[in-house]
Scaffold this active site. Structure first.
Site, PDB file in Angstrom:
ATOM      1  CB  SER A  40     -47.855  46.078  61.869  1.00 54.72           C
ATOM      2  OG  SER A  40     -47.724  47.756  62.092  1.00 54.72           O
ATOM      3  CG  ASP A  83     -46.568  50.317  50.069  1.00 61.40           C
ATOM      4  OD1 ASP A  83     -46.470  51.449  50.971  1.00 61.40           O
ATOM      5  OD2 ASP A  83     -46.443  49.185  50.411  1.00 61.40           O
ATOM      6  CG  HIS A 143     -45.273  49.396  54.090  1.00 60.99           C
ATOM      7  ND1 HIS A 143     -46.237  48.960  53.224  1.00 60.99           N
ATOM      8  CD2 HIS A 143     -45.340  48.933  55.016  1.00 60.99           C
ATOM      9  CE1 HIS A 143     -46.912  48.294  53.717  1.00 60.99           C
ATOM     10  NE2 HIS A 143     -46.778  47.978  55.065  1.00 60.99           N
TER      11      HIS A 143
END
Length: 245
Positions: free
Chosen positions: A14, A185, A188
């Site tokens: 992902s 954030d 990530h």
């Protein structure tokens, strides 16, 4: 296809994978380390869960491909562990289904060839407060206490199906001030966290008893031409020196 043929290392996952080629990402760093010895191929899909991955597995990794990857590094789980949406939709995948999906992914990849190796990355922890500040109401309910069982269950699965695993859940938390230095954030990775991922991946590859070894120092350097200047480092030696800096 560009020749000559090289070992192929595929990153499949992902957004942790998709974004790994930006901002000092771990994928770009791996590509740099293997720049003269193997091709690092990105197959990252932001927002995906293991359910989506299973749907496209045969298309991304067809069993009848002429060339099969030497190594596949897989990351899913962070999105799977999100809380269920009231609508019944969303990224959430129940833990039991997540493990079943990852088992099928691992077994499929191992069946591609007798030389295809697999590494799973466990879901890492997150900075919950940072997620709230950055995303507000757009992302709700991501909690470490919910994600942790997914990471632990994946480690257990890897032992069962003979897949190597990088325990990101623990190694990230071992970093100094990890909550404030490892995430852009809250989810990530920063360049610092990516350095940890690269270090741990290379450690697994170096210590694995794979034949042939896929550690970058063990692979032949492509076109090892040299000028033959006496009392100087060869071009191949310079490559080794550069990667160790």
């Amino acid at each position: 296809m560009v020749g000559p043929g090289r070992p192929q290392i595929v990153l499949f996952g992902s957004s942790i994978v998709q974004y790994s080629f930006s901002n000092g990402g771990w994928g770009a760093s791996l590509a740099d380390v293997y720049s003269r010895t193997a091709d690092v191929v990105l197959r990252g899909y932001g927002g995906w869960n293991s359910r989506f991955a299973l749907k496209v597995l045969d298309q991304v990794f067809p069993k009848d491909a002429v060339v099969q990857p030497s190594l596949v590094i897989v990351y899913f789980g962070g999105n799977d562990s999100m809380p269920p949406h009231p609508s019944g939709k969303g990224a959430h995948v129940p833990l039991s289904e997540f493990i079943d999906n990852m088992r099928k992914i691992g077994e499929h990849l191992l069946s591609l060839s007798d030389k295809t190796r697999v590494i799973f990355l466990s879901p890492p922890p997150m900075n919950e407060r940072q997620i709230e500040l950055v995303f507000g109401d757009a992302i709700k309910g991501r909690r470490n206490e919910v994600c942790r069982p997914y990471a632990e269950a994946l480690l257990t699965l890897c032992n069962e199906i003979n897949v190597k695993c990088v325990d990101l859940w623990n190694v990230i938390q071992q970093q100094d001030d990890w909550l404030n230095t490892c995430f852009t954030d809250g989810i990530h990775f920063t360049a610092k966290a990516s350095e940890v991922v690269v270090k741990e991946v290379l450690k697994v590859v170096r210590e694995a008893e794979w034949k042939p070894s896929l550690y970058w120092k063990s692979l032949p350097i492509e076109f090892p031409f040299d000028y033959g200047i006496p009392n100087s480092l060869s071009l191949a030696e310079l490559e080794l020196f550069r990667n160790e800096q």
